[in-house]
Design an enzyme around this catalytic site. Structure first.
Site, PDB file in Angstrom:
ATOM      1  CE  LYS A   1      -0.772   0.689   4.976  1.00  0.00           C
ATOM      2  NZ  LYS A   1      -1.779   0.975   6.013  1.00  0.00           N
ATOM      3  CG  ASP A   2       3.601   2.205   2.804  1.00  0.00           C
ATOM      4  OD1 ASP A   2       2.558   2.847   2.983  1.00  0.00           O
ATOM      5  OD2 ASP A   2       4.207   1.623   3.716  1.00  0.00           O
TER       6      ASP A   2
ATOM      7  NE  ARG B   1       3.452   9.945   8.138  1.00  0.00           N
ATOM      8  CZ  ARG B   1       4.762   9.737   8.071  1.00  0.00           C
ATOM      9  NH1 ARG B   1       5.602  10.660   8.452  1.00  0.00           N
ATOM     10  NH2 ARG B   1       5.226   8.595   7.640  1.00  0.00           N
TER      11      ARG B   1
ATOM     12  CB  CYS C   1      -0.755   9.631  -0.026  1.00  0.00           C
ATOM     13  SG  CYS C   1       0.448  10.794  -0.660  1.00  0.00           S
TER      14      CYS C   1
ATOM     15  NE  ARG D   1       1.055   5.273  12.729  1.00  0.00           N
ATOM     16  CZ  ARG D   1       0.427   4.982  11.602  1.00  0.00           C
ATOM     17  NH1 ARG D   1      -0.883   4.850  11.586  1.00  0.00           N
ATOM     18  NH2 ARG D   1       1.093   4.811  10.479  1.00  0.00           N
TER      19      ARG D   1
ATOM     20  NE  ARG E   1      -7.509   3.570   3.805  1.00  0.00           N
ATOM     21  CZ  ARG E   1      -7.743   2.913   4.940  1.00  0.00           C
ATOM     22  NH1 ARG E   1      -8.973   2.631   5.321  1.00  0.00           N
ATOM     23  NH2 ARG E   1      -6.733   2.539   5.720  1.00  0.00           N
ATOM     24  NE  ARG E   2      -5.876   3.425   8.626  1.00  0.00           N
ATOM     25  CZ  ARG E   2      -4.671   2.940   8.879  1.00  0.00           C
ATOM     26  NH1 ARG E   2      -3.714   3.757   9.299  1.00  0.00           N
ATOM     27  NH2 ARG E   2      -4.411   1.655   8.717  1.00  0.00           N
TER      28      ARG E   2
END
Length: 315
Positions: free
Chosen positions: A85-86, A151, A244, A157, A133-134
């Site tokens: 996904k990155d 981040r 992104c 986190r 997205r989140r």
């Protein structure tokens, strides 16, 4: 006795990235019968150095792969291992995906010392995330909540959460599961929060001129169902110029003999959401899988019309 051939594996230096790279190295050793061994080479990427800013303010998610891409192109590495996904929608010229090992849990995980789910948070609570997205999906479900930029890796986190910088945050269940930390989060059903395209998938990248002996071993790591999901989900992303900078999600659901691809795009504030779904048979060709992704993207774009977020990013 012949010494094993060394394949240099490039990766970021985070605990999760190292787990993934070592997983690939172990598979190379096993699948080659010890004839080849992976040597881990770590990099600190530009993305790793950002701890407060959003990626969109600094060049996009390609920041997590740029240094590794360059080293692979220069011949300093034999392969690179990434959280798929990155990885930008288009690879660097001269590089190709060689394998997608079996996918881990694709769901998002909800972490909070105060609540077990988003709906249980008190009004006005702070949710930490740097993912558009989140953020958009959170605003769609709970427009009363405050979003703060969050981040860093898993440990960072969790520390920020303990320090009270937010009341809740999200982490991918795949990463937590790989680190043996799945119990710290509450998995969010895919029907409640559709994940990022390719979430939970590892991508193994090589140069397109890799010799056939090494390429055969690296390709043996591929998991066919994961491969098919990766092709369709990334095709959806690419067809929408997904980056992104765009609140976009996609996931391939197992429907028995068929795959069902669900894709969605949200407005930045989460107030509008456009989604579509479509089927294809398992074992479909790359062309058919890509066509599915493109068709779902076309439907979503038609639904949104002029309201579609018009973001395009140069990788």
């Amino acid at each position: 006795m012949t010494e094993p051939r060394i394949l240099r594996i490039g990766t970021r230096g985070s605990p999760l990235a190292l787990y993934q790279a070592n997983h690939v190295a172990a598979a190379i050793d096993a699948n080659s019968g010890g004839a080849m061994k992976g040597e881990i080479v770590t990099f600190t990427t530009s993305g790793d150095q950002l701890t407060t800013e959003r990626l969109i303010n600094s060049g996009g998610k390609g920041l997590f792969t740029r240094e590794l891409d360059a080293a692979l192109s220069r011949g300093e590495l034999d392969l690179t291992v990434h959280s798929l996904k990155d990885v930008p929608s288009v690879l660097v010229e001269g590089q190709v995906f060689a394998a997608f090992p079996e996918r881990e849990d694709p769901r998002d995980g909800f972490l909070s010392p105060h609540a077990a789910s988003l709906k249980d948070l008190p009004e006005g609570a702070k949710v930490g995330t740097a993912s558009l997205r989140r953020e958009a999906q959170t605003r769609a479900l709970r427009p009363d909540l405050e979003i703060v930029t969050f981040r860093g890796n898993v440990a960072t986190r969790m520390r920020k959460l303990e320090e009270g910088l937010a009341d809740a945050t999200y982490l991918a269940m795949a990463g937590l599961t790989r680190l043996g930390m799945q119990d710290v989060a509450h998995p969010i059903p895919l029907t409640d929060m559709l994940p990022a395209a390719a979430q939970g998938i590892i991508g193994v990248v090589v140069r397109d001129d890799m010799d056939s002996e090494a390429l055969e071993i690296v390709r043996s790591l591929n998991h066919q169902a994961t491969y098919e999901a990766a092709i369709a989900e990334r095709a959806f992303l690419l067809a929408l110029d997904g980056s992104c900078r765009t609140p976009i999600a996609a996931h391939m659901f197992d429907e028995g003999e068929d795959w069902k691809l669900v894709g969605e795009v949200l407005s930045m504030d989460g107030a509008m959401r456009w989604s579509a779904e479509g089927l294809c048979r398992k074992g479909a060709t790359d062309v058919q899988l890509e066509a599915l992704g493109k068709e779902i993207a076309r439907i979503v774009r038609r639904q949104a019309g002029s309201k579609m977020p018009a973001f395009r990013e140069t990788w």
